[in-house]
Design an enzyme around this catalytic site. Structure first.
Site, short mmCIF file in Angstrom:
data_model
loop_
_atom_site.label_atom_id
_atom_site.label_comp_id
_atom_site.label_asym_id
_atom_site.label_seq_id
_atom_site.Cartn_x
_atom_site.Cartn_y
_atom_site.Cartn_z
N ASP A 172 0.85 -1.20 0.00
CA ASP A 172 0.00 0.00 0.00
C ASP A 172 0.88 1.24 0.00
O ASP A 172 1.17 1.81 1.05
CB ASP A 172 -0.90 0.02 1.24
CG ASP A 172 -1.96 -1.07 1.21
OD1 ASP A 172 -2.93 -0.91 0.46
OD2 ASP A 172 -1.81 -2.06 1.95
N ARG A 221 3.82 2.68 3.00
CA ARG A 221 4.57 1.64 3.69
C ARG A 221 6.08 1.92 3.71
O ARG A 221 6.75 1.68 4.70
CB ARG A 221 4.31 0.27 3.05
CG ARG A 221 2.84 -0.13 3.00
CD ARG A 221 2.20 -0.19 4.37
NE ARG A 221 0.78 -0.55 4.28
CZ ARG A 221 -0.17 0.02 4.99
NH1 ARG A 221 0.11 0.99 5.82
NH2 ARG A 221 -1.42 -0.37 4.86
N ARG A 267 -6.53 10.50 1.79
CA ARG A 267 -6.20 9.44 0.84
C ARG A 267 -7.02 9.60 -0.44
O ARG A 267 -6.68 9.04 -1.48
CB ARG A 267 -6.49 8.08 1.46
CG ARG A 267 -5.71 7.81 2.74
CD ARG A 267 -6.29 6.61 3.49
NE ARG A 267 -6.10 5.38 2.77
CZ ARG A 267 -6.70 4.23 3.07
NH1 ARG A 267 -7.59 4.19 4.07
NH2 ARG A 267 -6.47 3.15 2.36
N LYS A 289 -9.12 1.54 -5.84
CA LYS A 289 -9.83 1.08 -4.65
C LYS A 289 -10.59 2.24 -4.00
O LYS A 289 -10.30 3.41 -4.29
CB LYS A 289 -8.84 0.44 -3.67
CG LYS A 289 -7.81 1.41 -3.06
CD LYS A 289 -6.84 0.66 -2.17
CE LYS A 289 -5.93 1.62 -1.43
NZ LYS A 289 -4.91 0.91 -0.63
N HIS A 290 -11.56 1.96 -3.16
CA HIS A 290 -12.11 0.70 -2.67
C HIS A 290 -13.54 0.59 -3.21
O HIS A 290 -14.43 1.28 -2.70
CB HIS A 290 -12.16 0.67 -1.15
CG HIS A 290 -10.89 1.03 -0.46
ND1 HIS A 290 -10.45 2.35 -0.31
CD2 HIS A 290 -9.93 0.25 0.12
CE1 HIS A 290 -9.30 2.36 0.35
NE2 HIS A 290 -8.96 1.09 0.62
N HIS A 319 -12.24 -1.08 8.96
CA HIS A 319 -11.27 -1.80 9.78
C HIS A 319 -11.87 -2.11 11.15
O HIS A 319 -11.25 -2.83 11.94
CB HIS A 319 -9.99 -0.99 9.94
CG HIS A 319 -9.24 -0.78 8.66
ND1 HIS A 319 -9.58 0.20 7.77
CD2 HIS A 319 -8.19 -1.45 8.13
CE1 HIS A 319 -8.75 0.14 6.74
NE2 HIS A 319 -7.91 -0.86 6.93
N ASP A 328 -10.21 -6.47 -0.27
CA ASP A 328 -9.53 -5.74 0.80
C ASP A 328 -9.07 -6.78 1.81
O ASP A 328 -9.38 -7.98 1.69
CB ASP A 328 -10.48 -4.71 1.42
CG ASP A 328 -9.73 -3.56 2.09
OD1 ASP A 328 -8.51 -3.68 2.31
OD2 ASP A 328 -10.37 -2.53 2.39
#
Length: 576
Positions: free
Chosen positions: A170, A178, A238, A268-269, A281, A353
């Site tokens: 990601d 990351r 994002r 995404k998403h 999440h 996901d």
């Protein structure tokens, strides 16, 4: 390398024809219930005679025809693993891998489950997705390159090893990034939305993709196509913004940039996480908007990504009440097969996901993987137990509850993507932070700086400047101080004109009274309560964004951005 961005359309045409044959030729070919494990290859008919032999779909179909059941299952799994090396890990990482799949190292996991790919995980302090990042695989670019090299060496020994091994991460830039050290950091997606120049976005993402490829990463779980119509904190900066048309242009630019560098983009998403403020999440968000509203407001950026040739789309753990009530999109054939493929025309790889997120843990890893595959996903991402997911898929294949045609179709899609990425030259590590890359990132950041309140010809900064911030952020203050000094502005520890920085997660309580300038380095909503005479937004705390901010504060550059989201009480457009 440039042909990657144009190849997907040709690949899709060939893949559609191959898939039709695979589905009709393989339906009903599953083993009888209770049959012993078989190493016999899957039955896959030959691709159309009109397809060239080096066509990715043709190569994928030929390889699928040679693979055993176990290899087909491995191709549709992309777990994470513990450790920063492929074959040598710490005792703690080995224990984590044993809990995840009964192995000690990532290389052993690849070999045991005949994996077609692996995701590299990790998170930073501001990362809203950190709850499902159980470990980290990344430290610095040299280490990542060594890790990816080791993973590919392990995968090369498998029957499917003639196809490139998928290594994803990601790397969105902004709060979800990351690999942060030693690479060119782009401003956030929201900053790109403020700049509103797809050409700048494409150039910046081409630079970023080149650096990912140099580190051995060929699949990026980006860009985010979610339209930010809610105050979602998990999506936030994002997203490219609240306007579906502007966001669509940005998504297309990011896809083209990444794939021109030999890295597959993942839009995404789907069907649109920005239309709910709930964090998937933690729970299953419900989208209450009508299908017509979603088609008009949520899906244009996905369509733009598809039209730009995106090789992958990520399905989300979202309940779309008007389409398939009570069912997460991850497990909804109506959304993935009927809408995404049927209406939007996507023929590439659909990736779930994280399957270790709460909405996907309603069932065990095996049953969840089977349900996701049957709904239309082709790649199962981050199962909470790779061994159980693998065994569940294999068992379902053999007892007939998972149609062989669906597994063959999914594996063929994944391998088609792999062969589309094959034979692309790997950039040298020396390309990391190349001057041209930093320039592309800087151009995008400079175009993003926005005045939400105040004069456009000057920021209002007079005399020495004192830089303050909420929530610590010493590195960001230091970056702005350094940039201001380079721009000829005197910076003093106290007593100067106060420029106050507000970042991710900071609220009105973190605003400083008496500041001459308040700057939002993430979503700008907090500025609605700021009393400073000058309000600016960079939407990003990256070094290039601080340099762009310094140039505006010093009067060396004009603020050209337009806020990509509405801020209560502030005009939608000032200088931009």
């Amino acid at each position: 390398m440039g042909r990657v961005s144009t190849t997907p359309r040709r690949v899709v045409a060939a893949f559609v024809a191959v898939t039709a044959l695979l589905v009709t030729g393989c339906s009903g070919a599953g083993q009888r219930p209770g049959a012993a494990p078989s190493s016999a290859p899957a039955t896959a008919p030959a691709p159309p005679s009109s397809a060239p032999p080096d066509d990715p779909a043709t190569r994928a179909a030929a390889l699928v025809a040679e693979l055993a059941d176990e290899d087909l299952v491995g191709q549709v799994l992309m777990p994470y693993a513990y450790g920063d090396q492929a074959t040598k890990v710490s005792a703690g990482s080995a224990a984590g891998n044993r809990n995840l799949g009964g192995v000690d190292t990532p290389a052993e996991m690849i070999e045991k489950y005949r994996l077609g790919g692996l995701i590299l995980v990790g998170y930073s302090a501001d990362d809203p997705t950190q709850s499902n990042q159980a470990t980290t695989n990344v430290d610095n670019p040299k280490q990542v390159r060594q890790l990816t090299t080791g993973l590919r060496e392990a995968a090369g020994k498998l029957p499917a090893g003639t196809a490139p091994f998928l290594i994803g991460t990601d790397q969105e830039y902004g709060v979800v990034t990351r690999i942060t050290d030693g690479v060119t950091m782009l401003p956030s997606a929201l900053a790109a939305g403020a700049a509103d120049d797809p050409a700048l976005t494409e150039a910046a993402w081409r630079a970023a993709g080149t650096e990912l490829a140099a580190m051995g990463i060929n699949l990026d779980f980006a860009p985010v196509a979610d339209v930010l119509v809610t105050r979602s904190t998990v999506i936030g900066s994002r997203s490219f913004g609240a306007d579906p048309r502007r966001a669509a242009g940005q998504v297309g630019g990011a896809v083209r940039g990444l794939q021109a560098s030999g890295v597959a983009a993942t839009v995404k998403h789907f069907p649109g996480h920005g239309h709910s403020a709930v964090d998937s999440h933690e729970d299953l968000p419900v989208l209450t908007q009508s299908r017509k509203k979603l088609a008009a407001e949520a899906w244009p950026p996905f369509t733009a990504g598809i039209e730009a040739g995106a090789l992958a789309v990520m399905s989300a753990h979202l309940d779309v009440a008007e389409v398939d009530p009570g069912v997460a999109a991850t497990f909804s054939r109506k959304l993935l097969t009927d809408v995404l493929r049927g209406e939007l025309g996507f023929q590439g790889v659909v990736i779930t996901d994280g399957m270790n997120m709460p909405p996907a843990r309603r069932w065990g890893p095996g049953e969840a993987a089977v349900r996701a595959l049957k709904a239309g996903n082709d790649l199962i991402l981050m199962p909470p137990h790779v061994g159980q997911a693998y065994d569940g898929l294999l068992t379902a294949l053999r007892d007939g509850s998972l149609p062989r045609a669906r597994l063959v179709e999914a594996a063929t899609r994944v391998l088609t993507m792999k062969f589309t990425l094959a034979d692309k030259p790997v950039p040298e590590m020396s390309t990391l932070r190349a001057p041209a890359h930093r320039e592309a990132a800087g151009d995008l950041a400079a175009a993003a700086v926005t005045v939400l309140k105040g004069r456009c010809d000057t920021s209002g900064v007079k005399g020495p400047v004192t830089v303050t911030s909420s929530g610590g952020r010493e590195h960001t203050r230091a970056a702005l101080t350094e940039a201001l000094t380079a721009a000829g502005v005197q910076v003093v520890p106290s007593g100067g004109t106060v420029v106050h920085l507000v970042g991710y997660g900071d609220g009105a309580a973190d605003l400083r009274s008496g500041a001459a300038v308040t700057v939002a380095m993430d979503t700008p909503y907090v500025l609605a309560r700021a009393s400073s005479p000058t309000l600016l937004a960079t939407y990003s705390s990256s070094r290039v964004s601080m340099t762009a901010l310094a140039d505006v504060l010093a009067g060396k550059a004009a603020p050209r951005g337009r806020s990509p989201v509405k801020v209560s009480g502030l005009p939608a457009t000032t200088c931009g």
